[in-house]
Design a protein around this motif. Structure first.
Motif, mmCIF file in Angstrom:
data_model
loop_
_atom_site.group_PDB
_atom_site.id
_atom_site.type_symbol
_atom_site.label_atom_id
_atom_site.label_comp_id
_atom_site.label_asym_id
_atom_site.label_seq_id
_atom_site.Cartn_x
_atom_site.Cartn_y
_atom_site.Cartn_z
ATOM 1 N N GLY A 81 76.002 52.989 45.706
ATOM 2 C CA GLY A 81 74.801 53.635 44.934
ATOM 3 C C GLY A 81 73.321 52.860 45.116
ATOM 4 N N VAL A 82 73.972 51.502 44.814
ATOM 5 C CA VAL A 82 72.657 50.532 44.857
ATOM 6 C C VAL A 82 71.826 50.705 46.033
ATOM 7 N N GLN A 83 72.622 50.680 47.378
ATOM 8 C CA GLN A 83 71.764 50.890 48.504
ATOM 9 C C GLN A 83 71.021 52.330 48.758
ATOM 10 N N ILE A 84 71.869 53.221 48.324
ATOM 11 C CA ILE A 84 71.053 54.547 48.112
ATOM 12 C C ILE A 84 69.695 54.308 47.307
ATOM 13 N N HIS A 85 69.959 53.766 46.312
ATOM 14 C CA HIS A 85 68.820 53.876 45.270
ATOM 15 C C HIS A 85 67.656 52.733 46.130
ATOM 16 N N GLY A 86 68.045 51.833 46.749
ATOM 17 C CA GLY A 86 66.896 51.136 47.442
ATOM 18 C C GLY A 86 66.431 51.903 48.501
ATOM 19 N N GLY A 87 67.104 52.657 49.207
ATOM 20 C CA GLY A 87 66.480 53.771 50.095
ATOM 21 C C GLY A 87 65.481 54.583 49.361
ATOM 22 N N ALA A 88 65.905 55.039 48.217
ATOM 23 C CA ALA A 88 64.969 55.943 47.462
ATOM 24 C C ALA A 88 64.014 55.547 47.027
#
Length: 593
Positions: free
Chosen positions: A260-267
């Motif tokens: 989730g943190v990685q997806i947050h970074g991408g967003a």
């Protein structure tokens, strides 16, 4: 303008509608009629876009007066109007009266029925158009496929429609239709056919990339979803909001905070976390499901303009993380920012109040008064939370009053009031409500059955509890789980049927359920069943040997029956293990806790 003719006035009406100035467009039309200037078909097809329900009916009457009802453009515009004001019956009657029917007017009908989620009428209209030999295009099939996706009962018809699409030759040439097929098979859960449909789409189509990423994420295939996201970025394609929402939802469901943190970074890198309310809501929800309240709160505090969806997500996240007081703070922020709550907001906040340590009857009554003021006193979700909150606050009478005022309570409301009766040991009243629910044609869910059995357990209604369990097994749609078996074991053992309770423990999924064995051990001791008690004690040690409280309970049992050797041995096992802090209760006295 020296001369104002119908052409110039039509252009003014069209321009106003294009700029969103519907009131001005209607004013021009009224002046046009008052001046005696005769309307043309273009006038009606344009001005109907600015009409509400009443104005549309008046305009339809004017069309009939002038004899333009057979005009295809006017008829198509009126059909679209009736669909937009949610009058599908009038739209279909008008459509059937048209002498000529083009592809455009067919699509207007199909789009309206699809948007209104009238899948049965949508399919009947589509099949009727085909039987009449009307010319349909890819957009017609897209609307029909989308309608099938909206209702689980019609998914199989969507598969059959795929055959008609192939026969008509629309795939793979029509990308939008192919993406609709990808969406259809994703809803069905058939990833093989979804992937086969995707293979027909050129790699440069960004919609298809987002579709397949979302498909795998929604169906819980994390590795495949991430792989497709990487391929998408490698091809230089921009992920959509849909892709991020699917991946964040998957992270929350699996509790994978790292992903989730990685997806947050991408967003964040692509700018979605600032400009999209849907992504912001998904981020708050993901952190809440991963029990990271601080991150969820930080995300909420960074939002420049509060939206209702974000507030609701923050309230539900605070409940998941057991930070109940934060729900009231979010509600206060909504009031300050002028964000009106909906039924989700009020239902969730009431639940947070009832679960909070510092909850009180006064706080329930204050929120209840606000609910009435906003007009949500008949909403099922809100009433369900109110019933539970008053029951937790010790006001079971208020819970019954709220339930009795509901005209057609649903399963959730029945479950709440049955649970409230069980909490107060009024199992007989709970069974009356359960029987009333079944006789009204509603199907109890697993929670309803659990509350009914728990009520029988609290009231010692042995026969009624067995009947509820048998009814659940006979339904064939629900299988009792460890919660239902635990209640039945407690009911059996409490009434002295210890041996039968032991058999149920050994044959049900409860062999590793510590609380059920603990309850059975207490009943064995109460009824003097020392042989069965020793078996229960040994099983309790096996499944809960790392729990100090369990070891102490078993040790005390052996000591009470005179087996001091086993009592000392098990007590030694408990030494060095950490004991939980003692619990405490709060009592409200004179509006204080």
């Amino acid at each position: 303008m020296a001369v104002r003719d119908v052409v110039s006035l039509n252009r003014m009406i069209t321009g106003f509608i294009r700029d969103g100035l519907g009131d001005r467009a209607l004013a021009v039309y009224r002046w046009m009629v008052a001046s005696g200037i005769r309307e043309t078909p273009h006038t009606f097809s344009a001005v109907v876009g600015a009409c509400g329900s009443c104005e549309g009916m008046q305009l339809h009457g004017r069309v009939l007066t002038l004899g333009l009802c057979s005009n295809l453009f006017v008829g198509s515009a009126l059909v679209n109007h009736y669909m937009s004001v949610q009058s599908p019956r009038a739209a279909l009657l008008l459509y059937n009266e048209l002498q000529l029917r083009s592809t455009a007017v067919c699509n207007v009908v199909l789009r309206g029925l699809c948007n209104l989620k009238l899948t049965e009428q949508l399919l009947c209209s589509f099949l009727g158009m085909r039987r009449q030999g009307l010319e349909l295009n890819g957009l017609s099939y897209c609307y029909t496929l989308k309608g099938c996706c909206q209702d689980e009962e019609w998914l199989e018809q969507g598969r059959q429609l795929h055959g008609a699409v192939l026969k008509a030759g629309w795939v793979p040439s029509n990308i939008f239709l192919t993406n609709s097929l990808v969406d259809l098979y994703s809803v069905i859960g058939d990833l093989v056919d979804a992937k086969n449909s995707l293979d027909d789409i050129p790699s440069e189509d960004v919609i298809s990339w987002n579709s397949i990423v979302s498909v795998y994420a929604v169906n819980g295939h994390m590795k495949e979803a991430i792989d497709y996201l990487r391929q998408m970025l490698w091809h230089g394609k921009m992920p959509s909001v849909r892709s991020f929402i699917g991946l964040l939802a998957l992270s929350g469901q699996t509790g994978n905070l790292k992903l989730g943190v990685q997806i947050h970074g991408g967003a964040l890198k692509l700018g979605f976390s600032w400009c999209s309310v849907h992504v912001q809501t998904a981020l708050i929800d993901m952190y809440g499901k991963c029990c990271s309240f601080d991150c969820s709160l930080a995300m909420f505090n960074e939002i420049p303009n509060l939206a209702l969806e974000c507030c609701n997500s923050m309230i539900t996240s605070s409940i998941r993380c057991n930070v109940f007081e934060a729900s009231l703070e979010v509600l206060y922020c909504m009031i300050v920012e002028g964000v009106l709550p909906d039924n989700v907001t009020l239902s969730a906040t009431m639940k947070a109040i009832s679960l909070s340590v510092s909850s009180s009857l006064v706080s329930c009554q204050m929120l209840h008064s606000w609910i009435v003021r906003l007009g949500f006193e008949t909403d099922m979700a809100v009433c369900s939370s109110l019933i539970s909150a008053y029951a937790r606050a010790g006001q079971i009478t208020s819970s019954h009053l709220i339930f009795e005022r509901l005209k057609d309570p649903n399963v959730i409301c029945f479950t709440s009031i049955i649970s409230a009766c069980a909490r107060y040991g009024d199992g007989a009243r709970g069974m009356e409500l359960f029987n009333k629910m079944v006789s009204s044609g509603l199907k109890p869910d697993d929670v309803t059955f659990l509350c009914a059995i728990a009520g029988c357990d609290q009231a010692g209604l042995f026969e009624e509890g067995k009947l509820v369990m048998e009814l659940m097994r006979a339904s064939r749609e629900l299988d009792p789980d460890e919660r239902h078996f635990a209640c039945m074991v407690n009911l059996l053992s409490r009434d002295g049927f210890v041996e039968e309770a032991m058999k149920m423990m050994e044959l049900s999924p409860l062999r590793h359920y510590t609380k059920a064995w603990s309850s059975l051990l207490q009943s064995c001791q109460a009824h003097g069943e020392n042989v069965l008690g020793k078996r229960a004690a040994n099983m309790l040690i096996d499944v809960g040997q790392k729990d100090a409280a369990t070891n102490l309970q078993v040790s005390k049992y052996f000591y009470d029956i005179g087996d001091k050797e086993n009592a000392s041995r098990i007590k030694a096992m408990a030494s060095g293990q950490e004991l939980k802090e003692s619990g405490h209760s709060s009592v409200e006295i004179s509006n204080g806790i």
